[in-house]
Design a protein around this motif. Structure first.
Motif, PDB file in Angstrom:
ATOM      1  N   ASP A  21       0.815  -1.220   0.000  1.00 53.00           N
ATOM      2  CA  ASP A  21       0.000   0.000   0.000  1.00 53.00           C
ATOM      3  C   ASP A  21       0.851   1.273   0.000  1.00 53.00           C
ATOM      4  O   ASP A  21       0.350   2.368   0.224  1.00 53.00           O
ATOM      5  N   PHE A  22       2.149   1.121  -0.284  1.00 49.03           N
ATOM      6  CA  PHE A  22       3.055   2.273  -0.242  1.00 49.03           C
ATOM      7  C   PHE A  22       2.792   3.199  -1.437  1.00 49.03           C
ATOM      8  O   PHE A  22       2.503   2.746  -2.549  1.00 49.03           O
ATOM      9  N   CYS A  23       2.928   4.486  -1.203  1.00 48.37           N
ATOM     10  CA  CYS A  23       2.840   5.427  -2.316  1.00 48.37           C
ATOM     11  C   CYS A  23       3.626   6.694  -1.986  1.00 48.37           C
ATOM     12  O   CYS A  23       3.807   7.035  -0.816  1.00 48.37           O
ATOM     13  N   ILE A  24       4.133   7.322  -2.995  1.00 46.77           N
ATOM     14  CA  ILE A  24       4.720   8.660  -2.891  1.00 46.77           C
ATOM     15  C   ILE A  24       3.968   9.525  -3.886  1.00 46.77           C
ATOM     16  O   ILE A  24       4.023   9.280  -5.097  1.00 46.77           O
ATOM     17  N   LYS A  25       3.246  10.498  -3.369  1.00 55.01           N
ATOM     18  CA  LYS A  25       2.523  11.387  -4.271  1.00 55.01           C
ATOM     19  C   LYS A  25       3.521  12.271  -5.017  1.00 55.01           C
ATOM     20  O   LYS A  25       4.710  12.208  -4.781  1.00 55.01           O
ATOM     21  N   GLU A  26       3.001  13.088  -5.894  1.00 55.89           N
ATOM     22  CA  GLU A  26       3.881  13.844  -6.774  1.00 55.89           C
ATOM     23  C   GLU A  26       4.992  14.568  -6.014  1.00 55.89           C
ATOM     24  O   GLU A  26       4.752  15.228  -5.008  1.00 55.89           O
ATOM     25  N   ARG A  27       6.211  14.457  -6.539  1.00 53.98           N
ATOM     26  CA  ARG A  27       7.376  15.142  -5.982  1.00 53.98           C
ATOM     27  C   ARG A  27       8.362  15.430  -7.104  1.00 53.98           C
ATOM     28  O   ARG A  27       8.235  14.899  -8.209  1.00 53.98           O
ATOM     29  N   VAL A  28       9.318  16.271  -6.823  1.00 52.70           N
ATOM     30  CA  VAL A  28      10.498  16.401  -7.675  1.00 52.70           C
ATOM     31  C   VAL A  28      11.711  16.194  -6.779  1.00 52.70           C
ATOM     32  O   VAL A  28      11.695  16.552  -5.593  1.00 52.70           O
ATOM     33  N   ILE A  29      12.753  15.597  -7.336  1.00 54.24           N
ATOM     34  CA  ILE A  29      13.978  15.395  -6.570  1.00 54.24           C
ATOM     35  C   ILE A  29      15.072  16.304  -7.120  1.00 54.24           C
ATOM     36  O   ILE A  29      15.014  16.748  -8.262  1.00 54.24           O
ATOM     37  N   PHE A  30      16.037  16.594  -6.265  1.00 57.63           N
ATOM     38  CA  PHE A  30      17.122  17.486  -6.648  1.00 57.63           C
ATOM     39  C   PHE A  30      18.160  16.779  -7.510  1.00 57.63           C
ATOM     40  O   PHE A  30      18.900  17.417  -8.263  1.00 57.63           O
ATOM     41  N   ASP A  31      18.236  15.467  -7.358  1.00 60.09           N
ATOM     42  CA  ASP A  31      19.324  14.687  -7.961  1.00 60.09           C
ATOM     43  C   ASP A  31      18.774  13.634  -8.904  1.00 60.09           C
ATOM     44  O   ASP A  31      17.614  13.678  -9.299  1.00 60.09           O
ATOM     45  N   TYR A  32      19.622  12.673  -9.271  1.00 56.92           N
ATOM     46  CA  TYR A  32      19.185  11.513 -10.043  1.00 56.92           C
ATOM     47  C   TYR A  32      18.850  10.376  -9.076  1.00 56.92           C
ATOM     48  O   TYR A  32      19.455  10.240  -8.008  1.00 56.92           O
ATOM     49  N   GLU A  33      17.876   9.557  -9.497  1.00 56.13           N
ATOM     50  CA  GLU A  33      17.600   8.322  -8.764  1.00 56.13           C
ATOM     51  C   GLU A  33      17.607   7.167  -9.754  1.00 56.13           C
ATOM     52  O   GLU A  33      16.870   7.170 -10.737  1.00 56.13           O
ATOM     53  N   LEU A  34      18.467   6.209  -9.489  1.00 55.21           N
ATOM     54  CA  LEU A  34      18.599   5.028 -10.329  1.00 55.21           C
ATOM     55  C   LEU A  34      17.968   3.854  -9.586  1.00 55.21           C
ATOM     56  O   LEU A  34      18.362   3.548  -8.455  1.00 55.21           O
ATOM     57  N   ILE A  35      16.976   3.209 -10.184  1.00 57.34           N
ATOM     58  CA  ILE A  35      16.190   2.169  -9.507  1.00 57.34           C
ATOM     59  C   ILE A  35      16.237   0.875 -10.310  1.00 57.34           C
ATOM     60  O   ILE A  35      16.054   0.885 -11.534  1.00 57.34           O
ATOM     61  N   TYR A  36      16.437  -0.221  -9.614  1.00 59.54           N
ATOM     62  CA  TYR A  36      16.263  -1.544 -10.212  1.00 59.54           C
ATOM     63  C   TYR A  36      15.044  -2.190  -9.570  1.00 59.54           C
ATOM     64  O   TYR A  36      14.995  -2.372  -8.343  1.00 59.54           O
ATOM     65  N   VAL A  37      14.045  -2.522 -10.374  1.00 60.23           N
ATOM     66  CA  VAL A  37      12.853  -3.202  -9.853  1.00 60.23           C
ATOM     67  C   VAL A  37      13.190  -4.686  -9.761  1.00 60.23           C
ATOM     68  O   VAL A  37      13.089  -5.432 -10.741  1.00 60.23           O
ATOM     69  N   GLU A  38      13.602  -5.073  -8.589  1.00 54.51           N
ATOM     70  CA  GLU A  38      14.035  -6.462  -8.412  1.00 54.51           C
ATOM     71  C   GLU A  38      12.845  -7.411  -8.309  1.00 54.51           C
ATOM     72  O   GLU A  38      12.897  -8.557  -8.778  1.00 54.51           O
ATOM     73  N   GLN A  39      11.759  -6.919  -7.720  1.00 57.83           N
ATOM     74  CA  GLN A  39      10.590  -7.781  -7.501  1.00 57.83           C
ATOM     75  C   GLN A  39       9.349  -6.911  -7.369  1.00 57.83           C
ATOM     76  O   GLN A  39       9.400  -5.803  -6.841  1.00 57.83           O
ATOM     77  N   GLY A  40       8.217  -7.421  -7.855  1.00 58.72           N
ATOM     78  CA  GLY A  40       6.949  -6.714  -7.705  1.00 58.72           C
ATOM     79  C   GLY A  40       6.652  -5.797  -8.876  1.00 58.72           C
ATOM     80  O   GLY A  40       7.367  -5.779  -9.886  1.00 58.72           O
ATOM     81  N   ARG A  41       5.592  -5.005  -8.711  1.00 62.17           N
ATOM     82  CA  ARG A  41       5.204  -4.065  -9.750  1.00 62.17           C
ATOM     83  C   ARG A  41       4.546  -2.857  -9.108  1.00 62.17           C
ATOM     84  O   ARG A  41       3.969  -2.945  -8.011  1.00 62.17           O
ATOM     85  N   PHE A  42       4.597  -1.737  -9.789  1.00 60.81           N
ATOM     86  CA  PHE A  42       3.966  -0.519  -9.284  1.00 60.81           C
ATOM     87  C   PHE A  42       3.682   0.424 -10.445  1.00 60.81           C
ATOM     88  O   PHE A  42       4.189   0.238 -11.558  1.00 60.81           O
ATOM     89  N   ARG A  43       2.861   1.420 -10.168  1.00 63.73           N
ATOM     90  CA  ARG A  43       2.563   2.440 -11.176  1.00 63.73           C
ATOM     91  C   ARG A  43       3.426   3.658 -10.883  1.00 63.73           C
ATOM     92  O   ARG A  43       3.509   4.119  -9.761  1.00 63.73           O
ATOM     93  N   LEU A  44       4.068   4.149 -11.930  1.00 61.71           N
ATOM     94  CA  LEU A  44       4.907   5.330 -11.809  1.00 61.71           C
ATOM     95  C   LEU A  44       4.298   6.447 -12.636  1.00 61.71           C
ATOM     96  O   LEU A  44       4.109   6.304 -13.850  1.00 61.71           O
ATOM     97  N   ARG A  45       3.977   7.539 -11.980  1.00 59.16           N
ATOM     98  CA  ARG A  45       3.557   8.746 -12.687  1.00 59.16           C
ATOM     99  C   ARG A  45       4.806   9.564 -12.942  1.00 59.16           C
ATOM    100  O   ARG A  45       5.459  10.023 -12.008  1.00 59.16           O
ATOM    101  N   TYR A  46       5.181   9.710 -14.215  1.00 61.51           N
ATOM    102  CA  TYR A  46       6.437  10.386 -14.561  1.00 61.51           C
ATOM    103  C   TYR A  46       6.117  11.467 -15.574  1.00 61.51           C
ATOM    104  O   TYR A  46       5.693  11.175 -16.697  1.00 61.51           O
ATOM    105  N   GLY A  47       6.305  12.718 -15.181  1.00 63.33           N
ATOM    106  CA  GLY A  47       5.897  13.813 -16.049  1.00 63.33           C
ATOM    107  C   GLY A  47       4.388  13.837 -16.156  1.00 63.33           C
ATOM    108  O   GLY A  47       3.680  13.919 -15.154  1.00 63.33           O
ATOM    109  N   GLU A  48       3.885  13.680 -17.356  1.00 59.31           N
ATOM    110  CA  GLU A  48       2.438  13.715 -17.589  1.00 59.31           C
ATOM    111  C   GLU A  48       1.862  12.340 -17.909  1.00 59.31           C
ATOM    112  O   GLU A  48       0.686  12.233 -18.251  1.00 59.31           O
TER     113      GLU A  48
END
Length: 285
Positions: A21-48
């Motif tokens: 049930d985890f979620c992060i509502k809209e945000r912007v980060i100052f840096d880069y974030e590199l993610i590897y989806v090792e397991q599971g699935r989720f919806r990513l809202r990216y830009g529009e």
């Protein structure tokens, strides 16, 4: 994009596990974030746009791009790294943001790193051809970072640069292939054909044996070094004779005497330099 300025700063490297049930509502980060989806699935809202991310995918979230994460009822394992591509005096002061752009102060907005990586960044997915090597480095960096105050900074930077190299392998500019020793010698001869040349001189200057130079040069050009230089000088002689005297041409091309020049020229072209001039061959209109 100047690759020589890259000096990555690892802000956070963690092997995180998110509940269904985890979620992060809209945000912007100052840096880069590199993610590897090792397991599971989720919806990513990216830009529009919305993207559905699944196990095995690699994501690159760029500075200043609005985005949000929404798990879909199942646990998500997502090792990730927050990093600056170029370290500066603010890097160690900047924290990881969880707020949208309109809730950032003017000072915080100025902290958003410039996006220096190639590509438009319109989509979050990153294609990595050497994924096995990439993931090995990713987990090594996380393991190093988890040492806390004992984190080996230089080793971390080195591994991060190697990780970026794999991530962007097909997008980074290719380094021009360094010419071979024989190609360098040929270039030298092309630029200095008007000077006396010997195998001994080339041996001393380029630090390869005269036998190696002669063998490989002939393989490259089909001619010996001496014949190649002679041909270059005598080709240049035809051009010079259009405006210079025979004596001046001989001097400018480094011949020991007019007699030596005249003999070489006649052997090459079947006519003396003086006869060549009388015919008007090569003269400028």
């Amino acid at each position: 994009m100047d690759l020589y300025t890259w000096n990555p700063f690892i802000r956070r490297a963690i092997h995180s596990v998110l509940s269904g049930d985890f979620c992060i509502k809209e945000r912007v980060i100052f840096d880069y974030e590199l993610i590897y989806v090792e397991q599971g699935r989720f919806r990513l809202r990216y830009g529009e746009r919305d993207y559905f991310c699944r196990g095995g995918e690699i994501l690159l979230i760029r500075p200043g791009v609005p985005h949000g994460f929404f798990c879909m009822g199942e646990q998500v394992v997502q090792p990730h790294i927050h990093f600056d591509l170029v370290y500066d005096r603010f890097s160690r002061q900047i924290e990881i943001s969880f707020r949208p752009f309109d809730r950032l102060s003017e000072q915080e907005r100025r902290m958003i790193r410039e996006d220096l990586l190639p590509g438009s960044g319109e989509e979050p997915f990153a294609a990595v051809s050497k994924q096995k090597e990439f993931l090995k480095l990713l987990f090594e960096i996380i393991e190093l970072y988890e040492q806390g105050s004992s984190f080996p900074v230089l080793l971390g930077k080195a591994k991060m640069l190697e990780l970026l190299s794999l991530l962007l392998e097909d997008q980074l500019p290719k380094t021009e292939e360094k010419p071979s020793p024989i190609q360098e010698i040929r270039q030298y001869l092309d630029e200095n054909f008007d000077h006396p040349v010997s195998l001994t001189m080339l041996e001393n200057q380029f630090h390869y044996s005269r036998f190696y130079i002669e063998k490989e040069f002939k393989r490259l050009t089909g001619e010996s070094v001496i014949k190649y230089c002679a041909a270059r000088r005598l080709n240049a002689a035809r051009q010079l004779l259009a405006d210079c005297s025979v004596t001046e041409t001989a001097e400018r091309l480094g011949f020991s005497s007019v007699f030596v020049f005249s003999r070489a020229f006649k052997n090459q072209w079947g006519i003396s330099p003086a006869g060549y001039q009388k015919q008007g061959v090569g003269r400028q209109p």
